[in-house]
Design an enzyme around this catalytic site. Structure first.
Site, mmCIF file in Angstrom:
data_model
loop_
_atom_site.group_PDB
_atom_site.id
_atom_site.type_symbol
_atom_site.label_atom_id
_atom_site.label_comp_id
_atom_site.label_asym_id
_atom_site.label_seq_id
_atom_site.Cartn_x
_atom_site.Cartn_y
_atom_site.Cartn_z
ATOM 1 N N GLY A 15 -6.941 -7.166 7.483
ATOM 2 C CA GLY A 15 -6.400 -6.329 8.559
ATOM 3 C C GLY A 15 -7.275 -5.094 8.748
ATOM 4 C CB SER A 109 -11.345 -8.286 1.443
ATOM 5 O OG SER A 109 -10.646 -8.416 2.650
ATOM 6 C CG ASP A 131 -1.436 -3.479 3.793
ATOM 7 O OD1 ASP A 131 -0.990 -2.979 4.837
ATOM 8 O OD2 ASP A 131 -1.897 -4.628 3.727
ATOM 9 N NE ARG A 175 -0.986 -9.075 4.425
ATOM 10 C CZ ARG A 175 -1.930 -9.970 4.225
ATOM 11 N NH1 ARG A 175 -2.908 -9.724 3.409
ATOM 12 N NH2 ARG A 175 -1.881 -11.112 4.839
ATOM 13 C CD GLN A 261 3.059 0.400 10.228
ATOM 14 O OE1 GLN A 261 4.172 -0.047 10.281
ATOM 15 N NE2 GLN A 261 2.306 0.254 9.148
#
Ligand code: ADP
Length: 329
Positions: A15, A109, A131, A175, A261
């Site tokens: 993301g 990642s 996150d 998440r 966000q």
């Protein structure tokens, strides 16, 4: 220091997060200062597989630092778990004479990064996700900007809730990590918080809403981390709101903040930390180290081996939730 190869590449993955562009800008400017040749890999691991690799220049990063998103784009590319796909990606790096890849992304990642290091690529990770779900670092680039966006949104939504004595559930991205929800909830004096550590079923949720209604509160704001509902046999958040509404005889409004966000102007803290984490990683690599991620732990810049970093867990925030928000419920 004498460099084996001067070519180093960067990709952004998972993301997107505000301040990825600051990481990219620092990567290009600082690596050129150090005598490297920076390259861009576009569209994350997917672009690596598709050989979307291009030499970067100072012109590419002119005044990009405070733009949200990532100029080299990002992707979710689950195919990267396949060894044969990764072989193609690695052969693309070899064709371009690149043996060092910086990856700015989150947990997933970092696993992709580890896989690259297992094939002999020098891998360096920079924690980049809203996150804050990377156990090796107390802080991830993009988290603070996102937190501030969320706080603004909650304040705006609360205004109308308060004028009408409404009840709302606000779904927060992040998440499985509770940090954005918990910090935003404490900051804005939310009335209840649900995270992965205290998931309620529809009956328990209804009881909580009933208790909140019986208290002195006029408007009620309940924050819920995304991806907890509508999975593992649980009702969706909308269904849970509808269920509780039917039991208490009052509408519960669902607000989903979603991608808003990740937008907007990065905070100074994010811009600063993005610079420190990226330049620090280049310095550490330049000193002869490889296969590590940069991190901030207790305010200090640190470097942790990728294989160790991906095993580190984020802390639970329930003590804070129970102390400040979900009191007596
Ligand atoms: P984030 O990095 O923000 O946690 P994801 O979990 O979606 O986001 O991971 C980003 C990308 O990392 C995935 O789309 C995939 O390309 C790569 N990745 C994730 N898990 C693995 C894995 N087990 N093996 C190889 N690559 C992975």
């Amino acid at each position: 220091m004498k460099k084996d190869s001067k070519k180093i590449a960067i990709l952004t993955s998972g993301g997107d997060a505000t301040c990825m562009n600051k990481v990219i800008s620092t990567f290009v400017k600082y690596s050129i200062d150090k005598g490297y040749e920076p390259y861009f890999i576009y569209e994350g691991y997917e672009g690596l597989y598709k050989n979307k690799i291009k030499k970067a220049s100072l012109k590419d990063v002119r005044m990009i630092y405070d733009r949200a998103g990532t100029i080299i784009k990002s992707s979710r590319f689950p195919e990267f778990k396949d060894e044969n796909i990764r072989k193609v990606a690695i052969s693309n790096l070899k064709k371009n004479n690149i043996d060092t890849v910086f990856v700015c992304g989150g947990n997933g990642s970092y696993i992709g990064l580890l896989r690259l290091t297992e094939e002999g690529i020098n891998g360096i990770g920079i924690p980049g996700t809203i996150d804050n779900d990377i156990g090796s670092s107390d802080y991830t680039v993009g988290f603070d900007s996102s937190l501030n966006n969320i706080v603004e949104s909650i304040k705006q939504i609360r205004t109308t809730m308060e004028s009408h004595n409404f009840i709302t559930v606000i779904e927060i991205m992040g998440r499985q990590c509770p940090d954005l929800t918990v910090m935003a909830g404490v900051a804005t004096e939310a009335d209840y918080i649900i995270t992965k550590d205290n998931i309620l079923d529809e009956k328990q949720f209804t009881e909580v809403v009933k208790k909140l209604r019986k208290s002195e509160k006029e408007s009620i704001v309940i924050l819920v981390t995304e991806l907890l509902y509508g999975v593992d046999g649980r009702l969706s958040l909308k269904e849970m709101c509808n269920y509780a509404s039917s039991k208490i005889g009052e509408k519960i409004r669902l607000n989903v903040l979603s991608y808003s966000q990740r937008a907007g102007t990065p905070t100074a803290l994010d811009l600063y930390n993005a610079t420190i984490l990226t330049a620090g990683a280049i310095d550490h690599f330049d000193a002869g180290n490889k296969n590590f991620v940069s991190a901030l732990k207790n305010g200090k810049l640190q470097f942790i081996d990728v294989d160790k970093a991906i095993k580190m867990k984020t802390p639970s925030r329930m003590e804070i939730v129970n102390k400040f928000v979900n009191k007596n419920l």
